[in-house]
Design a protein around this motif. Sequence first.
Motif, short mmCIF file in Angstrom:
data_model
loop_
_atom_site.label_atom_id
_atom_site.label_comp_id
_atom_site.label_asym_id
_atom_site.label_seq_id
_atom_site.Cartn_x
_atom_site.Cartn_y
_atom_site.Cartn_z
N ASP A 808 27.33 24.82 67.61
CA ASP A 808 27.52 24.96 69.05
C ASP A 808 26.21 24.77 69.83
OD1 ASP A 808 30.13 25.28 68.60
OD2 ASP A 808 30.19 27.47 68.95
N ARG A 809 25.12 25.09 69.17
CA ARG A 809 23.84 24.91 69.85
C ARG A 809 23.38 23.45 69.86
NH1 ARG A 809 20.50 29.78 70.04
NH2 ARG A 809 21.92 31.48 69.56
N MET A 810 23.98 22.66 68.98
CA MET A 810 23.52 21.28 68.85
C MET A 810 24.22 20.36 69.84
SD MET A 810 23.72 20.99 64.75
CE MET A 810 22.34 21.41 63.70
N THR A 811 23.52 19.37 70.38
CA THR A 811 24.19 18.34 71.17
C THR A 811 24.51 17.18 70.26
OG1 THR A 811 21.97 17.77 71.86
CG2 THR A 811 23.41 18.79 73.51
N ASP A 812 23.66 16.98 69.27
CA ASP A 812 23.82 15.85 68.37
C ASP A 812 23.29 16.32 67.03
OD1 ASP A 812 24.02 13.42 67.20
OD2 ASP A 812 22.50 12.42 68.45
N GLY A 813 24.15 16.80 66.16
CA GLY A 813 23.59 17.36 64.93
C GLY A 813 24.61 17.59 63.84
N VAL A 814 24.08 17.96 62.67
CA VAL A 814 24.92 18.27 61.52
C VAL A 814 24.32 19.48 60.81
CG1 VAL A 814 23.68 16.50 60.18
CG2 VAL A 814 25.84 17.41 59.31
N VAL A 815 25.20 20.35 60.33
CA VAL A 815 24.71 21.53 59.62
C VAL A 815 25.44 21.67 58.28
CG1 VAL A 815 26.25 22.88 61.10
CG2 VAL A 815 24.61 24.08 59.66
N LEU A 816 24.68 21.98 57.23
CA LEU A 816 25.30 22.33 55.96
C LEU A 816 24.72 23.65 55.51
CD1 LEU A 816 26.59 20.83 52.94
CD2 LEU A 816 24.51 22.16 52.54
N LEU A 817 25.63 24.62 55.28
CA LEU A 817 25.16 25.93 54.82
C LEU A 817 25.78 26.22 53.46
CD1 LEU A 817 25.47 28.15 58.02
CD2 LEU A 817 23.44 26.96 57.15
N SER A 818 25.04 26.99 52.68
CA SER A 818 25.56 27.40 51.38
C SER A 818 25.28 28.89 51.20
CB SER A 818 24.88 26.60 50.27
OG SER A 818 25.22 27.17 49.02
N ALA A 819 26.18 29.58 50.52
CA ALA A 819 25.93 30.98 50.20
C ALA A 819 26.50 31.24 48.82
CB ALA A 819 26.58 31.89 51.22
N ALA A 820 25.94 32.24 48.13
CA ALA A 820 26.44 32.59 46.80
C ALA A 820 27.18 33.92 46.90
CB ALA A 820 25.29 32.72 45.82
N ALA A 821 28.37 33.96 46.30
CA ALA A 821 29.11 35.22 46.24
C ALA A 821 30.00 35.20 45.01
CB ALA A 821 29.94 35.42 47.50
N ASP A 822 30.13 36.33 44.34
CA ASP A 822 30.98 36.45 43.15
C ASP A 822 30.69 35.36 42.13
OD1 ASP A 822 32.21 38.52 44.35
OD2 ASP A 822 33.88 37.33 45.17
N ASP A 823 29.42 35.07 41.89
CA ASP A 823 29.08 34.07 40.88
C ASP A 823 29.57 32.67 41.20
OD1 ASP A 823 27.46 35.32 39.22
OD2 ASP A 823 29.01 35.95 37.76
N LYS A 824 29.77 32.41 42.49
CA LYS A 824 30.21 31.06 42.89
C LYS A 824 29.41 30.64 44.11
CE LYS A 824 34.89 31.56 42.79
NZ LYS A 824 35.49 32.55 42.04
N LEU A 825 29.36 29.35 44.32
CA LEU A 825 28.69 28.86 45.53
C LEU A 825 29.73 28.43 46.54
CD1 LEU A 825 25.80 26.66 44.09
CD2 LEU A 825 25.63 28.91 45.20
N MET A 826 29.44 28.69 47.83
CA MET A 826 30.31 28.21 48.91
C MET A 826 29.50 27.24 49.75
SD MET A 826 31.87 31.89 50.04
CE MET A 826 30.30 32.64 50.36
N PHE A 827 30.17 26.20 50.19
CA PHE A 827 29.50 25.24 51.07
C PHE A 827 30.37 25.02 52.29
CE2 PHE A 827 28.35 24.03 46.74
CZ PHE A 827 26.96 24.05 46.82
N VAL A 828 29.71 24.89 53.45
CA VAL A 828 30.45 24.46 54.64
C VAL A 828 29.57 23.47 55.39
CG1 VAL A 828 29.67 26.43 56.03
CG2 VAL A 828 31.72 25.19 56.70
N ALA A 829 30.19 22.42 55.92
CA ALA A 829 29.44 21.44 56.71
C ALA A 829 30.16 21.22 58.04
CB ALA A 829 29.31 20.13 55.96
N MET A 830 29.41 21.07 59.12
CA MET A 830 30.01 20.79 60.43
C MET A 830 29.13 19.79 61.16
SD MET A 830 31.22 24.49 61.73
CE MET A 830 32.19 25.55 60.70
N ALA A 831 29.78 18.98 62.01
CA ALA A 831 28.99 17.97 62.73
C ALA A 831 29.52 17.81 64.14
CB ALA A 831 29.08 16.64 62.00
N THR A 832 28.64 17.43 65.06
CA THR A 832 29.07 17.18 66.44
C THR A 832 29.63 15.76 66.53
OG1 THR A 832 26.94 16.28 67.05
CG2 THR A 832 27.24 18.67 67.34
#
Length: 891
Positions: A808-832
Amino acid sequence: MKPLGLNEIREKYLSFFASKGHLRLPSFSLVPQNDPSVLLINAGMTPLKPYFTGAQTPPSLRITTCQKCIRTPDIERVGHTARHGTYFEMLGNFSFGDYFKAEIIPWAWEFCTEVLEMPADRLYPSVYEEDDEALAIWRDVVGIPEAKIAKLGKADNFWEHGTGPCGPCSEIYFDRGEEYGCGSPECKVGCDCDRFVEFWNLVFTQFNREADGTYTPLAKKNIDTGAGLERFACIMQGVDNLFLVDTVRSILDAVCEKAGVTYGNDPKIDIAIRVITDHARSTTMMISDGVLPSNEGRGYVLRRLLRRAARFGRLIGIRHLFLTEIAAIVIEQNQDAYPALVDKRSYIMTVIRKEEEAFLRTLEQGTEILNGYISEAKAQGLATLTGEQIFRLHDTYGFPLDLTREIAEDEGLSIDEAGFQTQMKLQKDSARAAAKAKHGTAWGGKELPEELLKDTTATDFVGYTTCDSRADLLYLLKEDEEGALQLISEAFAGDTVVAIFDRSPFYATSGGQMTDVGNALEDGFHARVTTVDKDAAGKYLHTMNILSGVLHTGDSIALHVNPSHRLSTARNHTTTHILQKALRDTLGDHVEQSGSLVSENRLRFDFTHFQPMTEEEIKTVEDTVNSIILRDLPVSTRTMKVDEARKLGAMALFGEKYGETVRVITVGDEAAPYSLEFCGGTHLTHTSQACQFRILSETGVASGIRRIEGVTGEAAYEIVKSKDAQIEAICAALKTTEDQLVRKIRSMQSEIKALEKELSGFKEQESAGLAAKLFADAKNFGSVSVVVAAINVPDADALRTTADQIRDRMTDGVVLLSAAADDKLMFVAMATPSAISKGIHSGNIVREAAKAAGGGGGGRPDMAQAGGKDVSRQADALAAAESVIRTQLGA
Ligand code: ATP
Ligand code: MG
């Protein structure tokens, strides 16, 4: 021949044989007692089998009865022939090693021709082709021309059933006249058409069939005759078939009235009318003898008959519930001969109504499923419904096969009946295998030695009046290495033995009440009595562990029942009686005991009731029982004649066979009792000894049967105490007192709510702070800002929220976040949108990231999620993501 009513014929028969020295006994229940070989009584001799085999001594060597019978093998013939019902009454007279052919043949003739005044010229006897003795009596003593005596083969005129007693029979037929014949030139006695009706079968049990197939003459020859009462009535009333005899006709008329049809207009409708008439009789009588609808055994027979009646009702246009109204006529027509029908009236009605209602629901449900199969078949261009389909309808939904056939045919489809039969057979085979696996053995899983079984004296039970008694040790048994019980003469400390004394104060497990326990003592000898069982002869088998000393057969020993164990059991037993009464008062008279278990620790009571009890009903019953306990009513025991007990209205077990004298337990004043029950158990002397009753559970055990489990006395007190302790522990944990407990919990709940609200505010702030920081650190690939980072959040939701906030803060951008939980990795990516227009695709970014961590996933260009399995490769995943982003942007 004067016309006679069915009830008159019954009376004439029984009194005729009484005049020939026979003891008249009432009909036995349709439910066999201690005879697993038949589901339902199917002949007059069936309940008398122990007298024929010599297992029991008959009260008289000559007996006559009119026995209720059910014959399900005849079900397909019912309605089609003039002479078969699934229910009928069989008149019979029996000789146990007393009179034989020379007496019974002339008596049978005398009864037919003189008492009933049947025309002799229309009577035809048949004999077994090798039975010259019977032939000679008919010809020479009775005076029937030999040409009129049919000589039939083994299939028709020899009665045998595997090995054991068997013999020839002689039947008597009535010629109804040529017009009833099949017209075949072969038509004669023995033809299956309706011209010559067999109405009486005289069986001469004179041989024993050996295992090798040979026949040896019996020392004691028996007579067993059976005559259909309805068939006698047909003849005496000159009617065409058994459905037109006086008592049955009233039922048939009621069926016609319900359906609005007239009997005798349409053969197809007539069959349905007769089927309903018959099934109404059989089901009413079965229910009154304690059978309940179920999916196996007798219960299944009943269910099938009831549903068949309902089904035929629909065939002739009856669209609503009607079976109880027909049953009412059955009761009316039979109540003089079977008074129990009147007592059980409301119960019978409830059982029928419930089953009929259930069946109508089944029909609706089944029709829907069947229609589904039909359209499926049509869509696939098939002309036949499969065996599995029709079997499933039949087996799972109880949908009748003939109905399936009919509806399918209406739709131009056939059904695979062979396939259906295959499925049926498969199911039967597996049921048989299961039954075989379950088959039990004799006492305690063990056979008693032959020598012991020969001694049929019962142990003298003195425990009703005392807990202590001296007794002489008659037999001592011990398991050998193979686990078989062997007679021994002495036993020592450390042995576990089974002891049989001449008398005993120990109650042996029976009638739902569990065994007493206690001690056996003598100078230097001590054994603990752990269980006591009863064998068929009434011998008490005491299982004992010898702690010290030696025991010899012939010893005189002091037996002591543990009195507190006895008292605890009595609390539960007397309370079970009070409970039964309270249930009837609360729920209605349809409540019948169907089982019970009374032990030292608890009571269990199974009863007929057709829906779960409500909380309120349970409370009412518990309160009622406790109020009776607190009223301190006396509990007394009387022995009396069984008829007298029934007259007093004592509750008996359904279908149970009682002896001449019975024991009756009264709770309350004998003149105006609260409860009165047949019972052999040990009881309190005052209700207040039960102290308190608590219901632990109310559950269903089978269709129409509920179960209550409860406790009294110490166990009830223990429950109260443990609840107290629990509350105390809760108070201590919450640092409050019992009277403040609820208030404390409420205030804690609102505190928690307020805290949760506060916390979620903090969380939002925190993730907004994190988002701002990550955004501030974003890299710039040309005009596109790029955030690729691992963050520390507990779940996918939090991960998404943070990504959202960054995007939401980006006018022109892409974000990829990762977190570890329960011995697994989660990924999420979003783009404007503008980043997307430059080539960014979130789905492809997460896919590559996940792949690098041993996982997978993907999604849309603007937003995607994925998971990875290998937490240690989070950094590789981020690197892979960044490199994909670079490639996508052509940077
Ligand atoms: P049937 O050949 O007519 O079926 P059965 O040989 O089976 O008769 P038995 O077993 O000898 O008959 O029974 C004795 C008597 O009971 C018969 O003579 C007949 O009067 C009567 N009986 C038998 N079955 C029925 C039935 N289904 N309905 C009415 N009465 C019956
Ligand atoms: Mg038959």
